[in-house]
Write a protein that holds these residues in place. Structure first.
Motif, PDB file in Angstrom:
ATOM      1  N   GLU A  70       0.841  -1.196   0.000  1.00  0.00           N
ATOM      2  CA  GLU A  70       0.000   0.000   0.000  1.00  0.00           C
ATOM      3  C   GLU A  70       0.876   1.246   0.000  1.00  0.00           C
ATOM      4  O   GLU A  70       1.978   1.255   0.575  1.00  0.00           O
ATOM      5  CB  GLU A  70      -0.953  -0.003   1.206  1.00  0.00           C
ATOM      6  CG  GLU A  70      -1.995  -1.111   1.112  1.00  0.00           C
ATOM      7  CD  GLU A  70      -3.071  -1.032   2.178  1.00  0.00           C
ATOM      8  OE1 GLU A  70      -4.173  -1.556   1.939  1.00  0.00           O
ATOM      9  OE2 GLU A  70      -2.810  -0.465   3.271  1.00  0.00           O
ATOM     10  N   TYR A  71       0.366   2.297  -0.637  1.00  0.00           N
ATOM     11  CA  TYR A  71       1.147   3.519  -0.833  1.00  0.00           C
ATOM     12  C   TYR A  71       0.202   4.704  -0.673  1.00  0.00           C
ATOM     13  O   TYR A  71      -0.787   4.827  -1.409  1.00  0.00           O
ATOM     14  CB  TYR A  71       1.787   3.503  -2.218  1.00  0.00           C
ATOM     15  CG  TYR A  71       2.659   4.683  -2.563  1.00  0.00           C
ATOM     16  CD1 TYR A  71       3.517   5.246  -1.636  1.00  0.00           C
ATOM     17  CD2 TYR A  71       2.662   5.221  -3.849  1.00  0.00           C
ATOM     18  CE1 TYR A  71       4.328   6.316  -1.965  1.00  0.00           C
ATOM     19  CE2 TYR A  71       3.478   6.288  -4.199  1.00  0.00           C
ATOM     20  CZ  TYR A  71       4.310   6.833  -3.249  1.00  0.00           C
ATOM     21  OH  TYR A  71       5.122   7.899  -3.580  1.00  0.00           O
ATOM     22  N   ILE A  72       0.490   5.549   0.305  1.00  0.00           N
ATOM     23  CA  ILE A  72      -0.331   6.737   0.563  1.00  0.00           C
ATOM     24  C   ILE A  72       0.454   7.978   0.160  1.00  0.00           C
ATOM     25  O   ILE A  72       1.599   8.163   0.580  1.00  0.00           O
ATOM     26  CB  ILE A  72      -0.724   6.826   2.053  1.00  0.00           C
ATOM     27  CG1 ILE A  72      -1.593   5.625   2.449  1.00  0.00           C
ATOM     28  CG2 ILE A  72      -1.460   8.133   2.335  1.00  0.00           C
ATOM     29  CD1 ILE A  72      -1.909   5.577   3.939  1.00  0.00           C
ATOM     30  N   PRO A 128      -6.064  20.144  -2.041  1.00  0.00           N
ATOM     31  CA  PRO A 128      -5.437  19.096  -1.218  1.00  0.00           C
ATOM     32  C   PRO A 128      -6.131  17.759  -1.473  1.00  0.00           C
ATOM     33  O   PRO A 128      -7.340  17.704  -1.680  1.00  0.00           O
ATOM     34  CB  PRO A 128      -5.701  19.597   0.198  1.00  0.00           C
ATOM     35  CG  PRO A 128      -7.003  20.328   0.084  1.00  0.00           C
ATOM     36  CD  PRO A 128      -7.067  20.903  -1.298  1.00  0.00           C
ATOM     37  N   LYS A 129      -5.337  16.673  -1.371  1.00  0.00           N
ATOM     38  CA  LYS A 129      -5.873  15.363  -1.729  1.00  0.00           C
ATOM     39  C   LYS A 129      -4.982  14.283  -1.133  1.00  0.00           C
ATOM     40  O   LYS A 129      -3.766  14.446  -1.072  1.00  0.00           O
ATOM     41  CB  LYS A 129      -5.906  15.236  -3.256  1.00  0.00           C
ATOM     42  CG  LYS A 129      -6.423  13.935  -3.801  1.00  0.00           C
ATOM     43  CD  LYS A 129      -6.338  13.942  -5.328  1.00  0.00           C
ATOM     44  CE  LYS A 129      -6.843  12.635  -5.925  1.00  0.00           C
ATOM     45  NZ  LYS A 129      -6.678  12.621  -7.397  1.00  0.00           N
ATOM     46  N   ILE A 130      -5.609  13.196  -0.682  1.00  0.00           N
ATOM     47  CA  ILE A 130      -4.865  12.035  -0.209  1.00  0.00           C
ATOM     48  C   ILE A 130      -5.232  10.842  -1.076  1.00  0.00           C
ATOM     49  O   ILE A 130      -6.407  10.473  -1.174  1.00  0.00           O
ATOM     50  CB  ILE A 130      -5.170  11.720   1.268  1.00  0.00           C
ATOM     51  CG1 ILE A 130      -4.714  12.875   2.165  1.00  0.00           C
ATOM     52  CG2 ILE A 130      -4.474  10.426   1.695  1.00  0.00           C
ATOM     53  CD1 ILE A 130      -5.075  12.699   3.633  1.00  0.00           C
ATOM     54  N   ASP A 131      -4.230  10.257  -1.741  1.00  0.00           N
ATOM     55  CA  ASP A 131      -4.421   9.046  -2.538  1.00  0.00           C
ATOM     56  C   ASP A 131      -3.904   7.858  -1.752  1.00  0.00           C
ATOM     57  O   ASP A 131      -2.801   7.899  -1.206  1.00  0.00           O
ATOM     58  CB  ASP A 131      -3.671   9.139  -3.874  1.00  0.00           C
ATOM     59  CG  ASP A 131      -4.280  10.163  -4.815  1.00  0.00           C
ATOM     60  OD1 ASP A 131      -5.481  10.062  -5.099  1.00  0.00           O
ATOM     61  OD2 ASP A 131      -3.552  11.068  -5.254  1.00  0.00           O
ATOM     62  N   LEU A 175      -9.057   5.453   8.018  1.00  0.00           N
ATOM     63  CA  LEU A 175      -8.727   6.876   7.875  1.00  0.00           C
ATOM     64  C   LEU A 175      -9.929   7.662   7.368  1.00  0.00           C
ATOM     65  O   LEU A 175     -10.472   7.359   6.306  1.00  0.00           O
ATOM     66  CB  LEU A 175      -7.555   7.060   6.903  1.00  0.00           C
ATOM     67  CG  LEU A 175      -7.152   8.514   6.612  1.00  0.00           C
ATOM     68  CD1 LEU A 175      -6.661   9.203   7.884  1.00  0.00           C
ATOM     69  CD2 LEU A 175      -6.097   8.590   5.515  1.00  0.00           C
ATOM     70  N   ASP A 176     -10.316   8.667   8.138  1.00  0.00           N
ATOM     71  CA  ASP A 176     -11.314   9.637   7.689  1.00  0.00           C
ATOM     72  C   ASP A 176     -10.572  10.695   6.876  1.00  0.00           C
ATOM     73  O   ASP A 176      -9.843  11.529   7.427  1.00  0.00           O
ATOM     74  CB  ASP A 176     -12.018  10.267   8.897  1.00  0.00           C
ATOM     75  CG  ASP A 176     -13.153  11.192   8.488  1.00  0.00           C
ATOM     76  OD1 ASP A 176     -12.968  12.000   7.562  1.00  0.00           O
ATOM     77  OD2 ASP A 176     -14.231  11.109   9.110  1.00  0.00           O
ATOM     78  N   LEU A 177     -10.749  10.648   5.568  1.00  0.00           N
ATOM     79  CA  LEU A 177      -9.964  11.513   4.681  1.00  0.00           C
ATOM     80  C   LEU A 177     -10.191  12.993   4.960  1.00  0.00           C
ATOM     81  O   LEU A 177      -9.237  13.769   5.088  1.00  0.00           O
ATOM     82  CB  LEU A 177     -10.297  11.212   3.224  1.00  0.00           C
ATOM     83  CG  LEU A 177      -9.770   9.908   2.634  1.00  0.00           C
ATOM     84  CD1 LEU A 177     -10.212   9.785   1.177  1.00  0.00           C
ATOM     85  CD2 LEU A 177      -8.259   9.840   2.725  1.00  0.00           C
TER      86      LEU A 177
END
Length: 239
Positions: A158-160, A167-170, A200-202
């Motif tokens: 996995e890769y975050i 702003p963005k979290i992949d 995780l709550d994005l």
């Protein structure tokens, strides 16, 4: 990266040798990268990605230090509730002959419990950790390009990537040899496929609402899936 290196490499450095400076954009193999890095202790962070040297710029607080701390706090909270799971901040990771990154954070399963990465004799990680996280400000193109490909090829499950200017979290999951984006559920929560209970709550993370982030994570830690995962890790170590 710390200043220690394998004796086999140190022995190759003699006072008569004049190593070239490590420069941004150099094309090197990993052993040569380590030799030059060792010879320049003033460099705080440098990475080798697909055979190319990348040297970090000074890190600002809002675009990097604060989100970095929040992500690590989230991962650390999970780690202390999950025996045989380890966390690291900016560890040197020896992936292959062309790649030696220093990711912003890693979460990994211990070798005794079946984890993919190992510790070398000189204390560095070798092989891909199960989960890698990167804070991508000025480095977004690298983190989502060559670095992502190197993690995928070497089996990081996995890769975050937190793109702070979006702003963005992949959150990518390795499936059938490729990274697939994990999709939040109806509550906006992403659940790890490798670490049960790592929720995780994005939106809360993006907004810096760490009370909400940790409350959601605690729900994951209290889940049956997490309890079963912990039991499996402990049993593997005992066997």
């Amino acid at each position: 990266m710390t200043s220690s290196l394998p004796k086999s490499l140190i022995s190759q450095l003699t006072p008569s040798q004049d190593l070239p400076n490590l420069e941004n954009g150099d094309r090197l193999t990993r052993p040569e990268f380590e030799r030059r890095y060792q010879a320049m202790p003033e460099i705080r962070k440098a990475e080798l990605i697909e055979g190319v040297v990348y040297m970090a710029s000074p890190l600002r607080f809002k675009p990097h230090a604060e989100p970095h701390a929040n992500l690590i706090g989230w991962l650390w909270t999970y780690k202390i509730a999950t025996p045989q799971v380890l966390i690291g901040i900016e560890p040197t990771v020896r992936l292959d002959i062309d790649n030696e990154p220093q990711p912003d954070g890693v979460l990994l399963i211990s070798q005794e419990s079946g984890g993919n990465s190992t510790l070398s004799a000189d204390g560095y990680l070798e092989g891909a950790p199960e989960l890698v996280v990167e804070i991508a400000a000025s480095s977004a193109a690298i983190d989502l390009g060559d670095k992502k490909r190197s993690y995928r090829r070497n089996g990081a499950q996995e890769y975050i990537v937190w793109q702070v200017f979006e702003p963005k979290i992949d959150w990518f999951s390795l499936q059938d040899g490729d990274y697939i984006s994990l999709i939040p559920n109806e509550e906006g929560i992403i659940c790890s496929q490798v670490f049960p209970g790592l929720w995780l709550d994005l939106n809360a993370m993006l907004q810096g609402d760490m009370q909400r982030v940790l409350a959601i994570l605690q729900g994951g830690i209290n889940s049956i899936e997490h309890q079963e995962f912990v039991q499996k890790l402990v049993e593997k170590k005992q066997n």
